[in-house]
Design an enzyme around this catalytic site. Structure first.
Site, PDB file in Angstrom:
ATOM      1  N   VAL A  99      31.635  30.699  86.826  1.00 50.90           N
ATOM      2  CA  VAL A  99      32.899  31.313  86.409  1.00 50.90           C
ATOM      3  C   VAL A  99      33.851  31.288  87.602  1.00 50.90           C
ATOM      4  O   VAL A  99      33.509  31.744  88.701  1.00 50.90           O
ATOM      5  CB  VAL A  99      32.668  32.756  85.915  1.00 50.90           C
ATOM      6  CG1 VAL A  99      33.977  33.508  85.751  1.00 50.90           C
ATOM      7  CG2 VAL A  99      31.903  32.729  84.597  1.00 50.90           C
ATOM      8  N   GLY A 155      20.941  37.285  87.048  1.00 49.16           N
ATOM      9  CA  GLY A 155      19.955  37.835  87.980  1.00 49.16           C
ATOM     10  C   GLY A 155      19.297  39.036  87.315  1.00 49.16           C
ATOM     11  O   GLY A 155      19.318  39.170  86.080  1.00 49.16           O
ATOM     12  N   GLU A 193       9.372  41.138 106.318  1.00 50.44           N
ATOM     13  CA  GLU A 193       8.416  40.389 105.490  1.00 50.44           C
ATOM     14  C   GLU A 193       8.319  38.940 105.973  1.00 50.44           C
ATOM     15  O   GLU A 193       7.224  38.371 106.050  1.00 50.44           O
ATOM     16  CB  GLU A 193       8.841  40.434 104.011  1.00 50.44           C
ATOM     17  CG  GLU A 193       8.724  41.840 103.436  1.00 50.44           C
ATOM     18  CD  GLU A 193       8.996  41.937 101.940  1.00 50.44           C
ATOM     19  OE1 GLU A 193       8.544  42.927 101.347  1.00 50.44           O
ATOM     20  OE2 GLU A 193       9.645  41.049 101.372  1.00 50.44           O
ATOM     21  N   GLY A 252      20.218  42.122  87.171  1.00 50.07           N
ATOM     22  CA  GLY A 252      21.150  42.978  86.440  1.00 50.07           C
ATOM     23  C   GLY A 252      21.527  42.378  85.094  1.00 50.07           C
ATOM     24  O   GLY A 252      21.301  42.966  84.036  1.00 50.07           O
TER      25      GLY A 252
HETATM   26  C1  FAD Z   1      15.353  37.174 100.131  1.00 54.00           C
HETATM   27  C2  FAD Z   1      15.582  38.434  99.352  1.00 54.00           C
HETATM   28  C3  FAD Z   1      14.578  39.384  99.295  1.00 54.00           C
HETATM   29  C4  FAD Z   1      14.759  40.576  98.558  1.00 54.00           C
HETATM   30  N1  FAD Z   1      13.744  41.484  98.518  1.00 54.00           N
HETATM   31  C5  FAD Z   1      13.880  42.583  97.757  1.00 54.00           C
HETATM   32  C6  FAD Z   1      12.809  43.512  97.629  1.00 54.00           C
HETATM   33  O1  FAD Z   1      11.752  43.338  98.221  1.00 54.00           O
HETATM   34  N2  FAD Z   1      12.991  44.587  96.823  1.00 54.00           N
HETATM   35  C7  FAD Z   1      14.166  44.805  96.159  1.00 54.00           C
HETATM   36  O2  FAD Z   1      14.264  45.782  95.415  1.00 54.00           O
HETATM   37  N3  FAD Z   1      15.202  43.958  96.265  1.00 54.00           N
HETATM   38  C8  FAD Z   1      15.094  42.850  97.051  1.00 54.00           C
HETATM   39  N4  FAD Z   1      16.142  41.962  97.160  1.00 54.00           N
HETATM   40  C9  FAD Z   1      17.425  42.296  96.516  1.00 54.00           C
HETATM   41  C10 FAD Z   1      17.427  41.954  95.028  1.00 54.00           C
HETATM   42  O3  FAD Z   1      16.958  40.650  94.829  1.00 54.00           O
HETATM   43  C11 FAD Z   1      18.852  42.131  94.515  1.00 54.00           C
HETATM   44  O4  FAD Z   1      19.261  43.445  94.737  1.00 54.00           O
HETATM   45  C12 FAD Z   1      18.959  41.821  93.023  1.00 54.00           C
HETATM   46  O5  FAD Z   1      18.565  40.492  92.752  1.00 54.00           O
HETATM   47  C13 FAD Z   1      20.405  42.036  92.557  1.00 54.00           C
HETATM   48  O6  FAD Z   1      20.522  41.667  91.216  1.00 54.00           O
HETATM   49  P1  FAD Z   1      21.929  41.166  90.657  1.00 54.00           P
HETATM   50  O7  FAD Z   1      21.718  40.929  89.208  1.00 54.00           O
HETATM   51  O8  FAD Z   1      22.996  42.081  91.088  1.00 54.00           O
HETATM   52  O9  FAD Z   1      22.200  39.794  91.417  1.00 54.00           O
HETATM   53  P2  FAD Z   1      21.324  38.478  91.540  1.00 54.00           P
HETATM   54  O10 FAD Z   1      19.892  38.726  91.193  1.00 54.00           O
HETATM   55  O11 FAD Z   1      21.641  37.915  92.876  1.00 54.00           O
HETATM   56  O12 FAD Z   1      21.905  37.514  90.412  1.00 54.00           O
HETATM   57  C14 FAD Z   1      23.238  37.068  90.442  1.00 54.00           C
HETATM   58  C15 FAD Z   1      23.314  35.827  89.559  1.00 54.00           C
HETATM   59  O13 FAD Z   1      24.686  35.510  89.349  1.00 54.00           O
HETATM   60  C16 FAD Z   1      24.860  34.115  89.482  1.00 54.00           C
HETATM   61  N5  FAD Z   1      26.261  33.874  89.859  1.00 54.00           N
HETATM   62  C17 FAD Z   1      26.895  34.234  91.004  1.00 54.00           C
HETATM   63  N6  FAD Z   1      28.194  33.884  90.943  1.00 54.00           N
HETATM   64  C18 FAD Z   1      28.379  33.302  89.747  1.00 54.00           C
HETATM   65  C19 FAD Z   1      29.519  32.739  89.100  1.00 54.00           C
HETATM   66  N7  FAD Z   1      30.719  32.728  89.690  1.00 54.00           N
HETATM   67  N8  FAD Z   1      29.351  32.204  87.870  1.00 54.00           N
HETATM   68  C20 FAD Z   1      28.135  32.212  87.252  1.00 54.00           C
HETATM   69  N9  FAD Z   1      27.029  32.740  87.820  1.00 54.00           N
HETATM   70  C21 FAD Z   1      27.150  33.280  89.044  1.00 54.00           C
HETATM   71  C22 FAD Z   1      23.877  33.710  90.544  1.00 54.00           C
HETATM   72  O14 FAD Z   1      23.588  32.330  90.483  1.00 54.00           O
HETATM   73  C23 FAD Z   1      22.681  34.602  90.194  1.00 54.00           C
HETATM   74  O15 FAD Z   1      21.827  33.971  89.266  1.00 54.00           O
HETATM   75  C24 FAD Z   1      15.982  40.783  97.887  1.00 54.00           C
HETATM   76  C25 FAD Z   1      16.997  39.829  97.938  1.00 54.00           C
HETATM   77  C26 FAD Z   1      16.791  38.652  98.660  1.00 54.00           C
HETATM   78  C27 FAD Z   1      17.879  37.605  98.719  1.00 54.00           C
END
Ligand code: FAD
Length: 417
Positions: free
Chosen positions: A78, A12, A169, A14
């Site tokens: 994982v 994602g 939204e 991060g």
């Molecule tokens: C509908 C929606 C609208 C949003 N709107 C906003 C906004 O307007 N502004 C804003 O700042 N933030 C917004 N967010 C929040 C933002 O998207 C998240 O804070 C951000 O994506 C977090 O990043 P991350 O890397 O922690 O996780 P994520 O982007 O969720 O990525 C996690 C990844 O890990 C993968 N994964 C999970 N478990 C496993 C596993 N066991 N093995 C392998 N892969 C795995 C998933 O498939 C995914 O690809 C929104 C979120 C959603 C759902």
């Protein structure tokens, strides 16, 4: 032979940023993700309301990293981690690491309301967004040949639970879909029968935003005829009606649940201290206290800012933490101590529809058209892939000029509700 191996779980915002900032570092990276693409979640609700195609907000990971020589990608989930032996379990095999980055994000939290989870809709991944889109579009088709007024009204009543940014939204976009687009496609349907109801258990919308933006959001949504019900908690949804905690009922076929998120379930298996919402408590450097070679970040991590408040589950937090994690791994490799993470708040944004958004940037609050333009360009900038940026821009420009949501396709999906 001695190149440190960095395993990143989750691609994602991060995980992707860790990998990108390690492009020139003397490390070998394995990036693991459940899907073969990176998804830009903040625009998912536009897939649900037939505004964008999934392929316009997602990008294949192998393409993103085609030119980065120190990375390999593995698709899979994982299922476990051995922190002492230092390996992750993936696809029936194991992958050893020197440094591990856990960036597995979050999922929808239904707070144990099984009926709501079973019958309601959510906007968390591509599959759920397409299910929602199909359902919404089908209801208009069904309503168009329903002769009983009450049944038709229930079909055209759309309830969104959760007055946070996603709920706001979604409700605003739904209101525009009904009044500007479906009204043209279904000239014989009385669109006055359609209702968008936004439920919020607090006494105000978008809690994290300053007062003037909450107020502006309320007004902008009211202007779009969204029926905002504050201090209203959902108790149940059986697919034909919503029950509120005060016992009152709303006849509807649609509940879109945006009222809760919790950290990815994988984190529950790791045995580390978790805070509210299942997020793993990390040190200010984003390391696990017992395992300094393991970093947790983004929605999966729980860290407080200077005021003792937990950092929000936002894309900006995940992106900044990705960069700091990459820097800290490089510092550790060169024998330096990792640095603590300090969140630089770039401001707040939410769109309520065409020409309507709220923003707080550099301490200044904006509303209306200016905020909407900021929102449009910021989201285009954050999208991955030049082609996607162009396509989304053309889509939005087309919608803007012609009042059209172009993706009004009802497709047959596996696991359809
Ligand atoms: C509908 C929606 C609208 C949003 N709107 C906003 C906004 O307007 N502004 C804003 O700042 N933030 C917004 N967010 C929040 C933002 O998207 C998240 O804070 C951000 O994506 C977090 O990043 P991350 O890397 O922690 O996780 P994520 O982007 O969720 O990525 C996690 C990844 O890990 C993968 N994964 C999970 N478990 C496993 C596993 N066991 N093995 C392998 N892969 C795995 C998933 O498939 C995914 O690809 C929104 C979120 C959603 C759902």
């Amino acid at each position: 032979m001695n190149t440190p191996h960095v395993v990143i779980v989750g691609a994602g915002l991060g995980g992707l940023n860790v990998a990108r900032h390690l492009a020139k570092a003397p490390v070998q990276i394995t990036l693991i993700n459940r899907e073969n693409y990176h998804l830009f979640q903040p625009l998912l609700y536009q897939v649900a309301i037939a505004g964008l195609l999934p392929s316009q907000i997602a990008y294949p990971l192998r393409t993103i990293f085609r030119r980065q020589k120190n990375i390999t990608f593995q698709m899979g989930e994982v299922t476990g981690i051995d922190f002492n032996a230092r390996y992750v379990k993936l696809n029936g095999s194991v992958i050893a690491y020197d440094y591990l980055v856990i960036a597995v994000g979050a999922e929808t939290n239904f707070f144990g309301m099984e009926a709501v989870e079973r019958n309601g809709f959510q906007v968390k991944d591509i599959q759920s967004a397409i299910l929602t889109r199909n359902h919404l579009l089908k209801l208009f088709e069904q309503a168009s040949h329903e002769v009983e007024v009450e049944k038709r009204r229930a079909m055209l009543t759309f309830v969104v639970a959760g007055g946070g940014p996603t709920g706001v939204e979604t409700a605003g976009a739904l209101a525009e879909l009904v009044t500007r687009v479906m009204a043209k496609d279904f000239p014989l349907l009385e669109m006055e029968e359609a209702r968008i109801i936004l439920l919020e258990s607090n006494d105000h919308l978008i809690t994290a935003y300053p007062h003037e933006l909450r107020h502006a959001t309320f007004e902008l949504l009211q202007h779009k005829n969204v029926d905002i019900r504050l201090n209203s908690s959902l108790a149940d949804f059986n697919g034909r009606g919503v029950t509120l905690s005060d016992g009152s009922e709303i006849a509807t076929h649609t509940l879109i649940w945006t009222a809760g998120v919790r950290a990815a379930p994988m984190l529950d298996l790791l045995g580390f201290e978790q805070a509210g919402g299942g997020r793993v408590r990390v040190q200010p450097t984003l390391q696990l206290p017992q395992h300094p070679e393991v970093f947790v970040l983004g929605d999966a991590a729980y860290l407080t800012n200077g005021n003792g408040q937990p950092l929000p589950m936002l894309s900006t937090v995940a992106i900044q933490q990705g960069k700091v994690t990459a820097q800290n791994i490089q510092r550790m490799i060169s024998g330096q101590a990792p640095r603590p993470f300090h969140y630089k708040d770039p401001g707040l944004l939410a769109t309520i529809g065409r020409n309507a958004a709220v923003a707080r940037i550099w301490g200044i609050s904006f509303r209306g058209f200016i905020a909407w333009v900021i929102w449009v360009f910021l989201h285009l900038y954050r999208l991955i892939g030049f082609r996607n940026r162009i396509l989304v821009f053309i889509n939005w420009a087309w919608d803007y000029i012609f009042y059209e949501n172009q993706i009004r396709l009802i497709t047959r999906e596996q696991g359809e509700k």
